[in-house]
Design a protein around this motif. Structure first.
Motif, PDB file in Angstrom:
ATOM      1  N   PHE A  36      -8.427 -15.602  -1.826  1.00 34.80           N
ATOM      2  CA  PHE A  36      -7.013 -15.239  -1.697  1.00 34.80           C
ATOM      3  C   PHE A  36      -6.802 -14.096  -0.697  1.00 34.80           C
ATOM      4  CE2 PHE A  36      -7.370 -17.086  -5.985  1.00 34.80           C
ATOM      5  CZ  PHE A  36      -6.569 -18.181  -5.784  1.00 34.80           C
ATOM      6  N   SER A  37      -7.616 -13.037  -0.794  1.00 37.51           N
ATOM      7  CA  SER A  37      -7.401 -11.863   0.063  1.00 37.51           C
ATOM      8  C   SER A  37      -7.618 -12.169   1.539  1.00 37.51           C
ATOM      9  CB  SER A  37      -8.296 -10.700  -0.371  1.00 37.51           C
ATOM     10  OG  SER A  37      -9.660 -11.026  -0.194  1.00 37.51           O
ATOM     11  N   GLU A  38      -8.492 -13.140   1.840  1.00 40.29           N
ATOM     12  CA  GLU A  38      -8.729 -13.523   3.232  1.00 40.29           C
ATOM     13  C   GLU A  38      -7.890 -14.737   3.635  1.00 40.29           C
ATOM     14  OE1 GLU A  38     -12.966 -13.821   3.853  1.00 40.29           O
ATOM     15  OE2 GLU A  38     -13.292 -11.871   2.893  1.00 40.29           O
ATOM     16  N   LYS A  39      -6.950 -15.115   2.775  1.00 35.77           N
ATOM     17  CA  LYS A  39      -5.973 -16.177   3.045  1.00 35.77           C
ATOM     18  C   LYS A  39      -6.613 -17.529   3.362  1.00 35.77           C
ATOM     19  CE  LYS A  39      -2.666 -12.709   4.553  1.00 35.77           C
ATOM     20  NZ  LYS A  39      -1.832 -12.198   5.621  1.00 35.77           N
ATOM     21  N   MET A  40      -7.739 -17.826   2.713  1.00 34.66           N
ATOM     22  CA  MET A  40      -8.429 -19.096   2.934  1.00 34.66           C
ATOM     23  C   MET A  40      -7.591 -20.289   2.463  1.00 34.66           C
ATOM     24  SD  MET A  40     -12.310 -18.217   1.814  1.00 34.66           S
ATOM     25  CE  MET A  40     -13.061 -16.674   2.271  1.00 34.66           C
ATOM     26  N   MET A  41      -6.758 -20.080   1.452  1.00 35.47           N
ATOM     27  CA  MET A  41      -5.920 -21.164   0.916  1.00 35.47           C
ATOM     28  C   MET A  41      -4.516 -21.147   1.509  1.00 35.47           C
ATOM     29  SD  MET A  41      -6.977 -21.380  -3.066  1.00 35.47           S
ATOM     30  CE  MET A  41      -6.129 -22.933  -3.240  1.00 35.47           C
ATOM     31  N   GLY A  42      -4.180 -20.065   2.222  1.00 36.44           N
ATOM     32  CA  GLY A  42      -2.849 -19.914   2.779  1.00 36.44           C
ATOM     33  C   GLY A  42      -2.350 -18.490   2.577  1.00 36.44           C
ATOM     34  N   ASP A  43      -1.150 -18.228   3.061  1.00 27.23           N
ATOM     35  CA  ASP A  43      -0.555 -16.896   2.988  1.00 27.23           C
ATOM     36  C   ASP A  43       0.394 -16.826   1.801  1.00 27.23           C
ATOM     37  OD1 ASP A  43       0.037 -14.296   3.648  1.00 27.23           O
ATOM     38  OD2 ASP A  43       0.749 -14.748   5.678  1.00 27.23           O
ATOM     39  N   GLY A  44       0.768 -15.622   1.425  1.00 30.52           N
ATOM     40  CA  GLY A  44       1.702 -15.429   0.318  1.00 30.52           C
ATOM     41  C   GLY A  44       1.688 -14.001  -0.161  1.00 30.52           C
ATOM     42  N   ILE A  45       1.840 -13.845  -1.465  1.00 33.70           N
ATOM     43  CA  ILE A  45       1.796 -12.528  -2.101  1.00 33.70           C
ATOM     44  C   ILE A  45       1.066 -12.693  -3.428  1.00 33.70           C
ATOM     45  CG2 ILE A  45       3.980 -11.725  -1.086  1.00 33.70           C
ATOM     46  CD1 ILE A  45       5.034 -12.060  -4.088  1.00 33.70           C
ATOM     47  N   ALA A  46       0.921 -11.585  -4.141  1.00 37.33           N
ATOM     48  CA  ALA A  46       0.358 -11.637  -5.488  1.00 37.33           C
ATOM     49  C   ALA A  46       1.193 -10.734  -6.390  1.00 37.33           C
ATOM     50  CB  ALA A  46      -1.102 -11.194  -5.483  1.00 37.33           C
ATOM     51  N   ILE A  47       1.192 -11.066  -7.668  1.00 38.98           N
ATOM     52  CA  ILE A  47       1.909 -10.247  -8.651  1.00 38.98           C
ATOM     53  C   ILE A  47       0.961  -9.944  -9.802  1.00 38.98           C
ATOM     54  CG2 ILE A  47       3.849 -10.139 -10.281  1.00 38.98           C
ATOM     55  CD1 ILE A  47       5.355 -12.092  -8.412  1.00 38.98           C
ATOM     56  N   ASP A  48       0.882  -8.661 -10.151  1.00 39.27           N
ATOM     57  CA  ASP A  48       0.129  -8.259 -11.334  1.00 39.27           C
ATOM     58  C   ASP A  48       1.132  -8.286 -12.486  1.00 39.27           C
ATOM     59  OD1 ASP A  48      -1.913  -7.449 -12.936  1.00 39.27           O
ATOM     60  OD2 ASP A  48      -2.077  -5.432 -12.107  1.00 39.27           O
ATOM     61  N   PRO A  49       1.002  -9.277 -13.393  1.00 37.98           N
ATOM     62  CA  PRO A  49       2.048  -9.498 -14.399  1.00 37.98           C
ATOM     63  C   PRO A  49       2.101  -8.436 -15.496  1.00 37.98           C
ATOM     64  CG  PRO A  49       0.250 -11.078 -14.681  1.00 37.98           C
ATOM     65  CD  PRO A  49      -0.087 -10.237 -13.488  1.00 37.98           C
ATOM     66  N   THR A  50       3.328  -8.190 -15.968  1.00 38.24           N
ATOM     67  CA  THR A  50       3.529  -7.311 -17.117  1.00 38.24           C
ATOM     68  C   THR A  50       3.973  -8.118 -18.340  1.00 38.24           C
ATOM     69  OG1 THR A  50       5.779  -6.845 -16.336  1.00 38.24           O
ATOM     70  CG2 THR A  50       4.066  -5.256 -15.745  1.00 38.24           C
ATOM     71  N   GLU A  51       4.192  -9.425 -18.147  1.00 36.39           N
ATOM     72  CA  GLU A  51       4.493 -10.321 -19.270  1.00 36.39           C
ATOM     73  C   GLU A  51       3.923 -11.693 -18.963  1.00 36.39           C
ATOM     74  OE1 GLU A  51       8.955 -12.016 -18.412  1.00 36.39           O
ATOM     75  OE2 GLU A  51       8.846 -10.072 -19.393  1.00 36.39           O
ATOM     76  N   GLY A  52       3.723 -12.493 -19.996  1.00 37.55           N
ATOM     77  CA  GLY A  52       3.009 -13.755 -19.859  1.00 37.55           C
ATOM     78  C   GLY A  52       3.860 -15.004 -19.738  1.00 37.55           C
ATOM     79  N   LEU A  53       4.781 -15.027 -18.771  1.00 44.38           N
ATOM     80  CA  LEU A  53       5.574 -16.228 -18.547  1.00 44.38           C
ATOM     81  C   LEU A  53       5.800 -16.408 -17.052  1.00 44.38           C
ATOM     82  CD1 LEU A  53       7.269 -18.597 -19.735  1.00 44.38           C
ATOM     83  CD2 LEU A  53       9.232 -17.046 -19.671  1.00 44.38           C
ATOM     84  N   ALA A  54       5.510 -17.625 -16.568  1.00 43.56           N
ATOM     85  CA  ALA A  54       5.775 -17.963 -15.164  1.00 43.56           C
ATOM     86  C   ALA A  54       6.913 -18.960 -15.117  1.00 43.56           C
ATOM     87  CB  ALA A  54       4.532 -18.553 -14.514  1.00 43.56           C
ATOM     88  N   VAL A  55       7.849 -18.725 -14.178  1.00 40.30           N
ATOM     89  CA  VAL A  55       8.990 -19.610 -13.974  1.00 40.30           C
ATOM     90  C   VAL A  55       8.948 -20.137 -12.543  1.00 40.30           C
ATOM     91  CG1 VAL A  55      10.382 -18.348 -15.672  1.00 40.30           C
ATOM     92  CG2 VAL A  55      10.584 -17.775 -13.230  1.00 40.30           C
ATOM     93  N   SER A  56       9.737 -21.159 -12.272  1.00 44.22           N
ATOM     94  CA  SER A  56       9.759 -21.721 -10.929  1.00 44.22           C
ATOM     95  C   SER A  56      10.373 -20.732  -9.936  1.00 44.22           C
ATOM     96  CB  SER A  56      10.548 -23.033 -10.895  1.00 44.22           C
ATOM     97  OG  SER A  56      10.510 -23.564  -9.587  1.00 44.22           O
ATOM     98  N   PRO A  57       9.686 -20.522  -8.806  1.00 50.67           N
ATOM     99  CA  PRO A  57      10.220 -19.619  -7.784  1.00 50.67           C
ATOM    100  C   PRO A  57      11.215 -20.289  -6.844  1.00 50.67           C
ATOM    101  CG  PRO A  57       8.051 -20.387  -7.139  1.00 50.67           C
ATOM    102  CD  PRO A  57       8.337 -20.984  -8.498  1.00 50.67           C
ATOM    103  N   VAL A  58      11.328 -21.634  -6.930  1.00 51.21           N
ATOM    104  CA  VAL A  58      12.180 -22.409  -6.021  1.00 51.21           C
ATOM    105  C   VAL A  58      12.744 -23.624  -6.748  1.00 51.21           C
ATOM    106  CG1 VAL A  58      10.937 -21.824  -3.888  1.00 51.21           C
ATOM    107  CG2 VAL A  58      10.238 -23.820  -5.213  1.00 51.21           C
TER     108      VAL A  58
END
Length: 165
Positions: A36-58
């Motif tokens: 991830f840090s060397e962007k081998m899979m692609g570019d983006g961002i990362a989030i260090d979560p404070t709660e355990g739920l992921a929702v659709s970003p788009v």
């Protein structure tokens, strides 16, 4: 010629991604995994979560739900392919602590629930809770711009803007 005049579909080129998770947004170079840090899979961002739920970003379509439930792939309306990878080395948990709410082919809107996850299990049994959000077809994008650093709120804070030609 009539097809050109009347058959045009609206082409969405730019899509804004909202935070899929509440937490602290960081650049990919802060992710303690070279994939991830060397962007081998692609570019983006990362989030260090404070709660355990992921929702659709788009608004888009679910194109992959990993059998181990730790990652989900979404195709946005402009063609951007988004990978939400919850935690690092979480594939080894074999789904423990994860519950998915979507399946391949589902249409989603910003804020729709995708997956819940137990932060304590991830902290104890995996390498990290940090969650990369990657545009896996970055090579096809005209531009990708990070929109947020620091505290972000799922479904509300814009984090990336991706444009395809």
């Amino acid at each position: 010629m009539l097809k050109k005049l009347f058959g045009k579909k609206e082409v969405i080129k730019t899509v804004q991604l909202f935070a899929p998770i509440t937490g602290n947004a960081v650049t990919l170079d802060k992710v303690p995994d070279p994939v991830f840090s060397e962007k081998m899979m692609g570019d983006g961002i990362a989030i260090d979560p404070t709660e355990g739920l992921a929702v659709s970003p788009v608004d888009g379509e679910i194109v992959q739900v990993f059998p181990t439930k730790h990652a989900i792939g979404i195709r946005a309306k402009n063609g951007a392919e988004i990978l939400i990878h919850i935690g690092l080395e979480t594939v080894s948990l074999n789904g423990e602590g994860f519950e998915t709410f979507v399946k391949e082919g589902d249409k989603v809107k910003v804020g729709d629930k995708l997956v819940s996850f137990d932060l304590d299990i991830i902290k104890t049994k995996a390498k990290s809770t940090i969650t990369p959000i990657i545009i896996t077809n970055t090579d096809q994008a005209a531009s990708l711009e990070a929109k947020a650093q620091g505290q972000v709120e799922k479904g509300n804070t814009p984090v990336l803007e991706v444009t395809f030609n």
